[in-house]
Write a protein that holds these residues in place. Sequence first.
Motif, mmCIF file in Angstrom:
data_model
loop_
_atom_site.group_PDB
_atom_site.id
_atom_site.type_symbol
_atom_site.label_atom_id
_atom_site.label_comp_id
_atom_site.label_asym_id
_atom_site.label_seq_id
_atom_site.Cartn_x
_atom_site.Cartn_y
_atom_site.Cartn_z
ATOM 1 N N THR A 1 0.846 -1.193 0.000
ATOM 2 C CA THR A 1 0.000 0.000 0.000
ATOM 3 C C THR A 1 0.882 1.243 0.000
ATOM 4 O OG1 THR A 1 -1.771 -1.148 1.185
ATOM 5 C CG2 THR A 1 -1.804 1.255 1.235
ATOM 6 N N ALA A 2 0.583 2.167 -0.897
ATOM 7 C CA ALA A 2 1.382 3.377 -1.043
ATOM 8 C C ALA A 2 1.080 4.373 0.073
ATOM 9 C CB ALA A 2 1.112 4.017 -2.403
ATOM 10 N N ASP A 3 1.931 5.386 0.165
ATOM 11 C CA ASP A 3 1.770 6.407 1.199
ATOM 12 C C ASP A 3 0.454 7.167 1.055
ATOM 13 O OD1 ASP A 3 2.908 7.942 3.459
ATOM 14 O OD2 ASP A 3 2.948 9.601 2.021
ATOM 15 N N ASN A 4 -0.084 7.227 -0.165
ATOM 16 C CA ASN A 4 -1.368 7.908 -0.380
ATOM 17 C C ASN A 4 -2.568 6.998 -0.115
ATOM 18 O OD1 ASN A 4 -1.280 6.217 -2.591
ATOM 19 N ND2 ASN A 4 -1.409 7.835 -4.136
ATOM 20 N N GLY A 5 -2.307 5.783 0.427
ATOM 21 C CA GLY A 5 -3.379 4.858 0.767
ATOM 22 C C GLY A 5 -3.820 3.953 -0.362
ATOM 23 N N MET A 6 -3.147 4.032 -1.514
ATOM 24 C CA MET A 6 -3.547 3.240 -2.674
ATOM 25 C C MET A 6 -2.876 1.861 -2.647
ATOM 26 S SD MET A 6 -5.666 3.511 -5.077
ATOM 27 C CE MET A 6 -5.961 5.170 -4.477
ATOM 28 N N TYR A 7 -3.684 0.809 -2.703
ATOM 29 C CA TYR A 7 -3.161 -0.559 -2.730
ATOM 30 C C TYR A 7 -2.714 -0.911 -4.143
ATOM 31 C CZ TYR A 7 -3.181 -5.672 -2.781
ATOM 32 O OH TYR A 7 -2.841 -6.989 -2.958
ATOM 33 N N ILE A 8 -1.518 -1.517 -4.259
ATOM 34 C CA ILE A 8 -0.965 -1.910 -5.555
ATOM 35 C C ILE A 8 -1.070 -3.435 -5.673
ATOM 36 C CG2 ILE A 8 0.963 -1.651 -7.147
ATOM 37 C CD1 ILE A 8 -0.085 1.004 -5.910
ATOM 38 N N PRO A 9 -1.936 -3.976 -6.545
ATOM 39 C CA PRO A 9 -2.224 -5.422 -6.566
ATOM 40 C C PRO A 9 -1.263 -6.260 -7.411
ATOM 41 C CG PRO A 9 -3.667 -4.296 -8.093
ATOM 42 C CD PRO A 9 -2.818 -3.227 -7.455
ATOM 43 N N THR A 10 0.023 -5.934 -7.377
ATOM 44 C CA THR A 10 1.052 -6.683 -8.117
ATOM 45 C C THR A 10 1.112 -8.146 -7.637
ATOM 46 O OG1 THR A 10 2.348 -4.681 -8.437
ATOM 47 C CG2 THR A 10 3.543 -6.745 -8.511
ATOM 48 N N HIS A 11 1.429 -9.083 -8.512
ATOM 49 C CA HIS A 11 1.503 -9.096 -9.971
ATOM 50 C C HIS A 11 0.115 -9.380 -10.527
ATOM 51 C CE1 HIS A 11 5.820 -8.981 -11.022
ATOM 52 N NE2 HIS A 11 6.051 -9.650 -9.901
ATOM 53 N N LEU A 12 -0.351 -8.568 -11.467
ATOM 54 C CA LEU A 12 -1.727 -8.673 -11.945
ATOM 55 C C LEU A 12 -1.794 -8.359 -13.430
ATOM 56 C CD1 LEU A 12 -4.839 -8.834 -11.263
ATOM 57 C CD2 LEU A 12 -4.722 -6.355 -10.988
ATOM 58 N N ILE A 13 -2.587 -9.162 -14.153
ATOM 59 C CA ILE A 13 -2.834 -8.916 -15.570
ATOM 60 C C ILE A 13 -4.209 -9.470 -15.909
ATOM 61 C CG2 ILE A 13 -1.517 -11.023 -16.091
ATOM 62 C CD1 ILE A 13 -0.956 -9.946 -18.855
ATOM 63 N N GLY A 14 -5.015 -8.712 -16.672
ATOM 64 C CA GLY A 14 -6.334 -9.240 -16.999
ATOM 65 C C GLY A 14 -7.170 -8.309 -17.857
ATOM 66 N N ILE A 15 -8.347 -8.821 -18.256
ATOM 67 C CA ILE A 15 -9.326 -8.041 -18.998
ATOM 68 C C ILE A 15 -10.724 -8.377 -18.489
ATOM 69 C CG2 ILE A 15 -7.927 -7.884 -21.100
ATOM 70 C CD1 ILE A 15 -9.723 -10.034 -22.349
ATOM 71 N N GLU A 16 -11.614 -7.406 -18.589
ATOM 72 C CA GLU A 16 -13.043 -7.594 -18.374
ATOM 73 C C GLU A 16 -13.752 -7.095 -19.629
ATOM 74 O OE1 GLU A 16 -13.200 -6.689 -13.538
ATOM 75 O OE2 GLU A 16 -14.130 -5.317 -14.969
ATOM 76 N N THR A 17 -14.720 -7.841 -20.134
ATOM 77 C CA THR A 17 -15.395 -7.407 -21.353
ATOM 78 C C THR A 17 -16.860 -7.812 -21.353
ATOM 79 O OG1 THR A 17 -15.342 -7.485 -23.785
ATOM 80 C CG2 THR A 17 -14.709 -9.491 -22.626
ATOM 81 N N LYS A 18 -17.684 -6.921 -21.885
ATOM 82 C CA LYS A 18 -19.088 -7.199 -22.169
ATOM 83 C C LYS A 18 -19.323 -6.746 -23.605
ATOM 84 C CE LYS A 18 -20.643 -6.193 -17.439
ATOM 85 N NZ LYS A 18 -21.531 -5.333 -16.604
#
Length: 267
Positions: free
Chosen positions: A193-210
């Motif tokens: 989690t970064a100092d600005n409170g943002m979580y970094i979800p490493t390692h991640l790769i993907g797509i969502e599609t409709k």
Amino acid sequence: MKGVVLVAVLAIALIGGCGTVLANPPLVPPVQYEQFCENQKVAGSGVVDVSTSIIDKKIALEYYNTMAGDGDLELDSENAYSQDPDKLKRNVSSVNGGNASGLNLYETTKMTYSGTTPLTGGKYLHSKAFYGGIGADVQEMYSVNEMEKDDTSFFASTTPYQPRDFRNVSPEKLIGKLKDAGRNTSQVEELMTADNGMYIPTHLIGIETKNSFNGTWGTDATWHKIFYKDIKAHEMFTGKFEAEKTIKFHENPVPDRIRAPCEGIDC
């Protein structure tokens, strides 16, 4: 031919939950980080030729997105890339419970197309193992006379640029802290989690599609690690269909110790 397709493909390698794997540590973002963003809204009739490519060896990213056709088009899209994931905050429904996450790449497209000439295109997203990624890739391809689509691509491979405890833990030192955290998933999440409170979800790769389409549309997804893992998912549809699909590969960023061959042998 008409049909409805609802598919979710999820491949997760988690040291804490699914056994021991040879996980890669997250990559360290460069101090002089780089960013790119393209946002566009287009509506009209005529020749279509659109392409975007991003290759970055420092974060193990390879990304291509192309389409070409001749017909009626409405397009609303964004391509955003940042070596500093703390600054690229986006919501993806299948990531971090739908809450905002820090990403290295985010792409979203909303589009309608109709024409006698097929709209032909595709998207390719790859986490390159040679440069420290996990070796997974996802691909979408299509050739359609009619299409309505709403899709999102996402990618994360680095540590936070400025970790929450950055005065004591630099990104370079974070790798060792992750190894010490081991199976303590709460501590791993805190470290990522970064100092600005943002979580970094490493390692991640993907797509969502409709999407709904008249023509041919399909996806391929692979994740291969020599001698111990080989995941493949392929689908292709031709006709009139509606499809909703998620493909996501995730690997816990805690590095395992890989023993060298003949370790401990004097020779």
